[in-house]
Scaffold this active site. Structure first.
Site, PDB file in Angstrom:
ATOM      1  CG  HIS A 122      -0.668 -12.433   2.933  1.00 31.29           C
ATOM      2  ND1 HIS A 122      -1.851 -11.755   2.742  1.00 31.29           N
ATOM      3  CD2 HIS A 122      -0.974 -13.522   3.679  1.00 31.29           C
ATOM      4  CE1 HIS A 122      -2.832 -12.401   3.352  1.00 31.29           C
ATOM      5  NE2 HIS A 122      -2.330 -13.487   3.927  1.00 31.29           N
ATOM      6  CG  ASP A 199       3.108  -7.939   5.616  1.00 29.46           C
ATOM      7  OD1 ASP A 199       2.949  -8.152   6.830  1.00 29.46           O
ATOM      8  OD2 ASP A 199       2.450  -8.515   4.723  1.00 29.46           O
ATOM      9  CE  LYS A 225      -1.079 -13.257  10.160  1.00 32.18           C
ATOM     10  NZ  LYS A 225      -1.637 -14.522   9.676  1.00 32.18           N
ATOM     11  CB  CYS A 363      -3.318 -15.401   1.402  1.00 36.19           C
ATOM     12  SG  CYS A 363      -4.883 -15.910   2.085  1.00 36.19           S
TER      13      CYS A 363
HETATM   14  N1  PLP Z   1       0.906 -10.433   5.477  1.00 40.37           N
HETATM   15  C1  PLP Z   1       1.446 -11.603   5.813  1.00 40.37           C
HETATM   16  C2  PLP Z   1       2.907 -11.842   5.564  1.00 40.37           C
HETATM   17  C3  PLP Z   1       0.666 -12.581   6.429  1.00 40.37           C
HETATM   18  O1  PLP Z   1       1.196 -13.748   6.772  1.00 40.37           O
HETATM   19  C4  PLP Z   1      -0.709 -12.312   6.658  1.00 40.37           C
HETATM   20  C5  PLP Z   1      -1.585 -13.347   7.237  1.00 40.37           C
HETATM   21  O2  PLP Z   1      -1.316 -14.523   7.152  1.00 40.37           O
HETATM   22  C6  PLP Z   1      -1.219 -11.067   6.297  1.00 40.37           C
HETATM   23  C7  PLP Z   1      -0.384 -10.151   5.703  1.00 40.37           C
HETATM   24  C8  PLP Z   1      -2.656 -10.717   6.540  1.00 40.37           C
HETATM   25  O3  PLP Z   1      -2.882 -10.657   7.912  1.00 40.37           O
HETATM   26  P1  PLP Z   1      -4.360 -10.399   8.477  1.00 40.37           P
HETATM   27  O4  PLP Z   1      -5.222 -11.415   7.823  1.00 40.37           O
HETATM   28  O5  PLP Z   1      -4.211 -10.602   9.950  1.00 40.37           O
HETATM   29  O6  PLP Z   1      -4.724  -9.014   8.111  1.00 40.37           O
END
Ligand code: PLP
Length: 405
Positions: A122, A199, A225, A363
């Site tokens: 991401h 992550d 989430k 993203c």
């Molecule tokens: N990393 C991963 C794998 C994600 O799926 C997401 C959000 O979709 C994020 C990071 C970023 O999360 P947040 O927007 O809650 O900080």
């Protein structure tokens, strides 16, 4: 044991309608819906004991501080960290990775050092490291994936070397749902004394985690989430690492003593929690964990496995649908395109049928580039979804095909 109807009744939003149609919520990868227990907890904080934490001597502050620290302990237990001091609250996964990239970078990264990420990341686990590389003159190395979006471990083993300072990879691809071999990645890094950051934004909801058994050095996730409130997240770090790292923000509550000549910082984890933290959401997150544990991880995992199998069968059976990220190690997320039909058209028609899916790059542009596409339609399911909803999705996709043919 609750029935699926009882579970669904725990989530008030699942009984609502959009455009007069019953809501079918398949965007759990972006954010999950909230059980009444979490909604009520937030309500309870603001109605009964809202007071800024760690500050007052009055009853409200004492109570909210106590609940906040109970929440920290629940996070510790949920991910099986050794100590409560290893749990730092942040604003979310993005907040956690930015904090770590800054703080770890200040302490351990120099010119020409290398940081390893994967193609699946991401943007939240790419951009903070790139910003660090720009500041320090270090280099980002990327583990490639195969055509199914699976990590090529042999290539990772070639990338890791004496210059590597940290390996930062996702537990699960948010765009494709493919599970990453974090165990092998961690073992190889540790054999060279290199720390790993996992992550867990997607992983925590579906696969859970045991940071001690997995021996992760850092693990990050977002509350929203995993059925908790937005605006709260966690940065777990082994004490031996966190105690070495400098704070990434200065302000109230993170200090020991402040004078104009010199400031000394507070003990872990408070040295990483400057300013007024989002204590109501931290307390709400603990309520989400209690809820998840009351449903049971085994139930969640078997329900989600069934949904994945069924949805894969239904979608594979529709002519012109192409699934991306075909792997036998997946969470209940399916990314697809309909041949000749733009993803946004698909998403818009499904929306009008009451079916919420995500469209776009999720993203995660680099993995979309690797697949040679601009994006996908993503169906991300969780334990409160049903086979009937998947049937409706199948019918909806047939309708999209009819409309655009
Ligand atoms: N990393 C991963 C794998 C994600 O799926 C997401 C959000 O979709 C994020 C990071 C970023 O999360 P947040 O927007 O809650 O900080």
């Amino acid at each position: 044991m609750k029935t699926i109807s009882e579970i669904r009744a725990d989530f008030p939003i699942l009984a609502t309608k959009v455009y007069g149609k019953p809501l079918i919520y398949f965007d759990n990868g972006a954010t999950s819906q909230k059980p009444e227990a979490v909604i009520n907890k937030l309500n309870e904080v603001y109605r009964n004991y809202n007071g800024n934490i760690h500050r007052g001597v009055h009853a409200l502050s004492d109570k909210s501080s106590e609940e906040y620290e109970i929440a920290r302990e629940k996070v510790r237990s949920f991910i099986n960290a050794e100590k409560k001091e290893e749990i730092v609250f942040t604003s979310g996964t993005t907040g956690s990775i930015n904090a770590l990239a800054f703080s770890f970078g200040e302490r351990f990264i120099n010119k020409d050092d290398e940081i390893i990420v994967s193609t699946l990341e991401h943007h939240a686990n790419i951009v903070p490291w790139q910003m660090l590389c720009e500041r320090k003159g270090s280099k980002l190395k990327v583990i490639p994936v195969n055509d199914n979006g699976e990590i090529i471990l042999e290539e990772y083993y070639k990338l890791i070397n004496q210059k590597t300072r940290i390996v930062a990879v996702t537990q699960v691809s948010n765009a494709l749902g493919v599970i990453v071999p974090v165990k092998e990645i961690t073992e190889a890094a540790h054999s060279m004394n290199i720390p790993v950051l996992i992550d867990g934004a997607q992983g925590i909801q579906h696969a859970g985690t045991d940071v001690r058994e997995s021996d992760f050095d850092f693990y990050v996730f977002s509350g929203h989430k995993i059925y908790g409130p937005a605006g709260i997240g966690v940065l777990y770090g082994k004490e031996k690492w966190l105690s070495e790292l400098p704070p990434y923000q200065g302000g109230g509550d993170m200090v020991d003593k402040v004078t104009f000549e010199k400031t000394t910082y507070g003990a872990l984890p408070l040295k990483f929690e400057a300013g007024t933290m989002n204590y109501p959401s931290a307390i709400g997150l603990a309520a989400a964990f209690d809820y998840v544990l009351s449903i049971g991880r085994e139930y969640i995992s078997s329900q989600e496995k069934d949904l994945l199998t069924y949805a894969t069968e239904i979608l594979s059976g529709i002519r012109r649908v192409k699934i991306f990220g075909k792997s036998d190690k997946k969470i209940s997320t399916i990314s697809f395109l309909i041949d000749g039909i733009h993803m946004y058209d698909t998403g818009m028609v499904l929306d009008k049928l009451g079916i919420a899916v995500r469209t776009g790059t999720h993203c995660a542009q680099p993995v979309m580039d690797r697949m040679g596409i601009d994006g996908t339609v993503r169906v991300s399911m969780c334990f409160y979804n049903t086979r009937e909803e998947i049937d409706a999705l199948g019918t909806g996709i047939e309708k999209v095909i009819q409309m655009f043919s």
